[in-house]
Write a protein that holds these residues in place. Structure first.
Motif, PDB file in Angstrom:
ATOM      1  N   ASP A 113       0.474   0.559  -1.392  1.00 50.11           N
ATOM      2  CA  ASP A 113       1.238   1.731  -1.895  1.00 50.11           C
ATOM      3  C   ASP A 113       2.929   1.490  -1.994  1.00 50.11           C
ATOM      4  O   ASP A 113       3.437   1.249  -1.106  1.00 50.11           O
ATOM      5  CB  ASP A 113       1.186   2.921  -1.047  1.00 50.11           C
ATOM      6  CG  ASP A 113       0.829   4.254  -1.446  1.00 50.11           C
ATOM      7  OD1 ASP A 113       0.827   4.069  -2.936  1.00 50.11           O
ATOM      8  OD2 ASP A 113       0.999   5.198  -0.860  1.00 50.11           O
TER       9      ASP A 113
ATOM     10  N   PRO B  13      -7.866   0.542  -2.475  1.00 51.80           N
ATOM     11  CA  PRO B  13      -7.073   0.336  -3.680  1.00 51.80           C
ATOM     12  C   PRO B  13      -5.628   0.236  -3.553  1.00 51.80           C
ATOM     13  O   PRO B  13      -5.253   0.991  -2.722  1.00 51.80           O
ATOM     14  CB  PRO B  13      -7.681   1.540  -4.471  1.00 51.80           C
ATOM     15  CG  PRO B  13      -8.150   2.581  -3.663  1.00 51.80           C
ATOM     16  CD  PRO B  13      -8.795   1.804  -2.440  1.00 51.80           C
ATOM     17  N   HIS B  14      -5.165  -0.553  -4.339  1.00 49.62           N
ATOM     18  CA  HIS B  14      -3.521  -0.525  -4.311  1.00 49.62           C
ATOM     19  C   HIS B  14      -3.146   0.710  -5.250  1.00 49.62           C
ATOM     20  O   HIS B  14      -3.977   1.174  -5.904  1.00 49.62           O
ATOM     21  CB  HIS B  14      -3.099  -1.615  -5.376  1.00 49.62           C
ATOM     22  CG  HIS B  14      -1.428  -1.893  -5.140  1.00 49.62           C
ATOM     23  ND1 HIS B  14      -0.870  -1.017  -5.696  1.00 49.62           N
ATOM     24  CD2 HIS B  14      -0.664  -2.611  -4.219  1.00 49.62           C
ATOM     25  CE1 HIS B  14       0.618  -1.299  -5.687  1.00 49.62           C
ATOM     26  NE2 HIS B  14       0.633  -2.391  -4.660  1.00 49.62           N
ATOM     27  N   GLY B  15      -1.904   1.351  -4.666  1.00 53.17           N
ATOM     28  CA  GLY B  15      -1.570   2.551  -5.144  1.00 53.17           C
ATOM     29  C   GLY B  15      -2.568   3.634  -4.713  1.00 53.17           C
ATOM     30  O   GLY B  15      -2.954   4.726  -5.421  1.00 53.17           O
TER      31      GLY B  15
ATOM     32  N   TYR C 118       0.808   8.544 -10.554  1.00 57.41           N
ATOM     33  CA  TYR C 118      -0.363   8.266 -11.540  1.00 57.41           C
ATOM     34  C   TYR C 118      -1.017   9.535 -12.292  1.00 57.41           C
ATOM     35  O   TYR C 118      -1.344   9.626 -13.462  1.00 57.41           O
ATOM     36  CB  TYR C 118      -1.635   7.224 -11.181  1.00 57.41           C
ATOM     37  CG  TYR C 118      -0.926   5.714 -10.827  1.00 57.41           C
ATOM     38  CD1 TYR C 118       0.387   5.375 -10.861  1.00 57.41           C
ATOM     39  CD2 TYR C 118      -1.838   5.216 -10.031  1.00 57.41           C
ATOM     40  CE1 TYR C 118       0.460   4.098 -10.474  1.00 57.41           C
ATOM     41  CE2 TYR C 118      -1.477   3.686  -9.438  1.00 57.41           C
ATOM     42  CZ  TYR C 118      -0.281   3.286  -9.922  1.00 57.41           C
ATOM     43  OH  TYR C 118       0.227   2.052  -9.544  1.00 57.41           O
TER      44      TYR C 118
ATOM     45  N   ASP D 154      -9.156   4.788 -16.289  1.00 56.26           N
ATOM     46  CA  ASP D 154      -9.661   4.671 -15.032  1.00 56.26           C
ATOM     47  C   ASP D 154     -10.547   5.830 -14.500  1.00 56.26           C
ATOM     48  O   ASP D 154     -10.542   6.891 -14.949  1.00 56.26           O
ATOM     49  CB  ASP D 154      -8.669   4.204 -13.934  1.00 56.26           C
ATOM     50  CG  ASP D 154      -7.876   5.595 -13.510  1.00 56.26           C
ATOM     51  OD1 ASP D 154      -8.171   6.481 -13.674  1.00 56.26           O
ATOM     52  OD2 ASP D 154      -6.559   5.007 -12.835  1.00 56.26           O
TER      53      ASP D 154
ATOM     54  N   GLN E 285       1.241   6.272  -4.815  1.00 54.38           N
ATOM     55  CA  GLN E 285       1.511   6.025  -6.345  1.00 54.38           C
ATOM     56  C   GLN E 285       0.356   6.814  -7.307  1.00 54.38           C
ATOM     57  O   GLN E 285       0.559   7.247  -8.269  1.00 54.38           O
ATOM     58  CB  GLN E 285       1.194   4.377  -6.510  1.00 54.38           C
ATOM     59  CG  GLN E 285       2.479   3.691  -5.888  1.00 54.38           C
ATOM     60  CD  GLN E 285       2.116   2.173  -6.334  1.00 54.38           C
ATOM     61  OE1 GLN E 285       1.663   1.516  -5.385  1.00 54.38           O
ATOM     62  NE2 GLN E 285       2.568   1.560  -7.505  1.00 54.38           N
ATOM     63  N   ARG E 286      -0.787   7.204  -6.391  1.00 59.32           N
ATOM     64  CA  ARG E 286      -1.833   7.650  -6.990  1.00 59.32           C
ATOM     65  C   ARG E 286      -1.281   8.976  -7.429  1.00 59.32           C
ATOM     66  O   ARG E 286      -1.780   9.544  -8.358  1.00 59.32           O
ATOM     67  CB  ARG E 286      -3.127   7.732  -6.241  1.00 59.32           C
ATOM     68  CG  ARG E 286      -4.212   8.514  -6.717  1.00 59.32           C
ATOM     69  CD  ARG E 286      -4.584   7.952  -8.173  1.00 59.32           C
ATOM     70  NE  ARG E 286      -5.229   6.773  -8.262  1.00 59.32           N
ATOM     71  CZ  ARG E 286      -5.420   6.112  -9.330  1.00 59.32           C
ATOM     72  NH1 ARG E 286      -5.305   6.663 -10.424  1.00 59.32           N
ATOM     73  NH2 ARG E 286      -6.020   4.952  -9.302  1.00 59.32           N
TER      74      ARG E 286
ATOM     75  N   GLU F 286      -7.035  -0.720  -8.922  1.00 59.92           N
ATOM     76  CA  GLU F 286      -6.054  -0.109  -9.730  1.00 59.92           C
ATOM     77  C   GLU F 286      -6.006  -0.695 -10.845  1.00 59.92           C
ATOM     78  O   GLU F 286      -5.952  -1.987 -11.166  1.00 59.92           O
ATOM     79  CB  GLU F 286      -4.666  -0.588  -8.813  1.00 59.92           C
ATOM     80  CG  GLU F 286      -3.429   0.122  -9.404  1.00 59.92           C
ATOM     81  CD  GLU F 286      -2.079  -0.283  -8.760  1.00 59.92           C
ATOM     82  OE1 GLU F 286      -1.227   0.420  -8.700  1.00 59.92           O
ATOM     83  OE2 GLU F 286      -1.979  -1.597  -8.591  1.00 59.92           O
TER      84      GLU F 286
ATOM     85  N   TRP G  55      -4.229   3.427 -18.885  1.00 56.56           N
ATOM     86  CA  TRP G  55      -3.293   2.339 -18.376  1.00 56.56           C
ATOM     87  C   TRP G  55      -3.119   1.629 -19.717  1.00 56.56           C
ATOM     88  O   TRP G  55      -4.051   1.558 -20.563  1.00 56.56           O
ATOM     89  CB  TRP G  55      -3.975   1.588 -17.384  1.00 56.56           C
ATOM     90  CG  TRP G  55      -4.181   2.038 -16.184  1.00 56.56           C
ATOM     91  CD1 TRP G  55      -4.955   2.933 -15.500  1.00 56.56           C
ATOM     92  CD2 TRP G  55      -3.309   1.753 -14.811  1.00 56.56           C
ATOM     93  NE1 TRP G  55      -4.845   3.420 -14.334  1.00 56.56           N
ATOM     94  CE2 TRP G  55      -3.758   2.514 -13.863  1.00 56.56           C
ATOM     95  CE3 TRP G  55      -2.320   0.939 -14.600  1.00 56.56           C
ATOM     96  CZ2 TRP G  55      -3.138   2.646 -12.434  1.00 56.56           C
ATOM     97  CZ3 TRP G  55      -1.893   0.667 -13.323  1.00 56.56           C
ATOM     98  CH2 TRP G  55      -2.404   1.539 -12.375  1.00 56.56           C
TER      99      TRP G  55
ATOM    100  N   GLN H 133      -0.719  -6.631 -13.960  1.00 60.64           N
ATOM    101  CA  GLN H 133      -1.033  -5.154 -13.933  1.00 60.64           C
ATOM    102  C   GLN H 133      -0.241  -4.500 -15.061  1.00 60.64           C
ATOM    103  O   GLN H 133       0.896  -4.764 -15.221  1.00 60.64           O
ATOM    104  CB  GLN H 133      -0.497  -4.887 -12.598  1.00 60.64           C
ATOM    105  CG  GLN H 133      -1.054  -3.258 -12.388  1.00 60.64           C
ATOM    106  CD  GLN H 133      -2.283  -3.016 -12.375  1.00 60.64           C
ATOM    107  OE1 GLN H 133      -2.796  -3.117 -13.761  1.00 60.64           O
ATOM    108  NE2 GLN H 133      -3.246  -2.961 -11.429  1.00 60.64           N
TER     109      GLN H 133
END
Length: 359
Positions: A212, A153-155, A163, A81, A159-160, A124, A87, A95
């Motif tokens: 999130d 964006p999700h996360g 990640y 990404d 979460q980011r 995401e 990913w 996902q």
């Protein structure tokens, strides 16, 4: 049953009435079907969606692209990404998860850069959606008198962080408190604020939606105190900016989050999308009912995929009875994933339509 019909109010106006506790005509209910489930049931599911347009908002027959046999398909796809996270996607249409973390070692931090917010909105597990396409989608919703929702964006935050760092590394950071973790959190806060400012340029925005996942199955991975120190300040800055602009804040968070529900409300969340059984419907009622609009995430772990259709119907009746107010403040959303039987999807949709009307 008033299937798919509105009486005297647009869907958008009714949605806003529910969010703002202004006595909506009905409880907004919707179903999200994951691609593997579409691929399994195909025509039967398309007919169900077509027969219930108030639940399947915006569905167009023939819009789903199917592949291979009508079953769950495996995938070996990987993707890097715009943040440098790699990913892996084991199942087609679901996902994936991050398998390589660009900041697994803090020595890489000095050369690390977040994406340019002017280039688009991150997806995401995907790339960037150009702002021209984002605004085009918002304009279409506005023209159709649908809720105008800007999707972050999700996360986008907690979460980011993992990640980028890796989950175990981030947990150690919260204990050891290296200076880099504070720098990264500040940079991520500014990045998200820049995305928010871009969304706010669109006139007529109703909501900015954030995602999130903060919780595990029965607890959070961090304490409320740790959340208050590391996550809450960024949330509050971002959410308060949205509210200053007269736009509602929507937050989706999977997992058990009741330990920080008060902090989420305090940070500025207007619409809180959390799971029902994981958090406990009675607990949700005790903390959230009447204080924040609850967008209840209907159980997708036990009742919907494995219960009998009658159990699905009883569950919808129970959550509506427990959480609804005549003034508003309740919405329902159900995510459908394998191996949910078609009969349970049908029972869910019919139960939503039977119990969504407020009298």
């Amino acid at each position: 049953m008033r299937r798919g019909r509105l009486t005297g109010v647009s869907y958008r106006e009714n949605f806003l009435k529910a969010v703002e506790f202004r006595v909506p005509e009905f409880i907004p209910c919707r179903v999200y079907v994951s691609w593997p489930v579409w691929n399994i049931y195909r025509d039967r599911l398309e007919k169900l969606a077509s027969d219930h347009p108030l639940i399947f908002r915006g569905f167009r027959p023939g819009s789903i692209e199917y592949r291979g046999e009508p079953r769950v398909l495996r995938s070996g796809r990987t993707f890097k990404d715009p943040f440098g996270c790699v990913w892996a996607f084991p199942i087609e249409g679901l996902q994936g998860q991050v398998v390589k973390h660009p900041l697994s070692d803090w020595s890489r931090f000095k050369d690390f850069k977040l994406p340019d917010p002017e280039d688009g909105v991150p997806v995401e597990g995907g790339g960037l959606t150009p702002w021209s396409r984002v605004y085009e989608g918002l304009e279409k919703a506005k023209e159709a008198d649908e809720p105008v929702v800007g999707n972050m964006p999700h996360g986008f935050f907690f979460q980011r962080l993992y990640y980028l760092r890796g989950f175990a590394n981030l947990m150690r950071d919260f204990i050891r408190r290296p200076p880099q973790v504070y720098e990264l959190i500040d940079a991520l806060t500014e990045y998200n604020l820049a995305l928010v400012e871009r969304f706010l340029r669109f006139k007529g925005l109703d909501v900015i939606s954030f995602g999130d996942d903060l919780g595990l199955q029965d607890r959070m991975p961090i304490s409320p105190r740790t959340f208050r120190e590391f996550i809450y300040p960024g949330y509050r800055r971002i959410f308060q900016r949205v509210r200053e602009a007269g736009v509602h804040v929507y937050l989706h968070s999977d997992g058990h989050v009741m330990e920080v529900a008060e902090q989420l409300i305090e940070a500025g969340v207007d619409i809180l999308n959390i799971q029902d059984l994981v958090n406990g419907v009675e607990s949700i009622a005790g903390i959230c009912k009447g204080r924040v609009c609850i967008d209840l995430d209907i159980d997708r772990q036990r009742i919907t995929p494995f219960g009998a259709p009658e159990e699905v119907r009883r569950h919808i009746e129970y959550v509506v009875k427990t959480l609804s107010l005549r003034e508003g403040g309740l919405m329902l959303i159900a995510g459908i994933y394998p191996p949910t039987p078609f009969e349970n999807i049908k029972a869910l949709v019919e139960a939503m339509e039977n119990h969504m009307w407020l009298h």
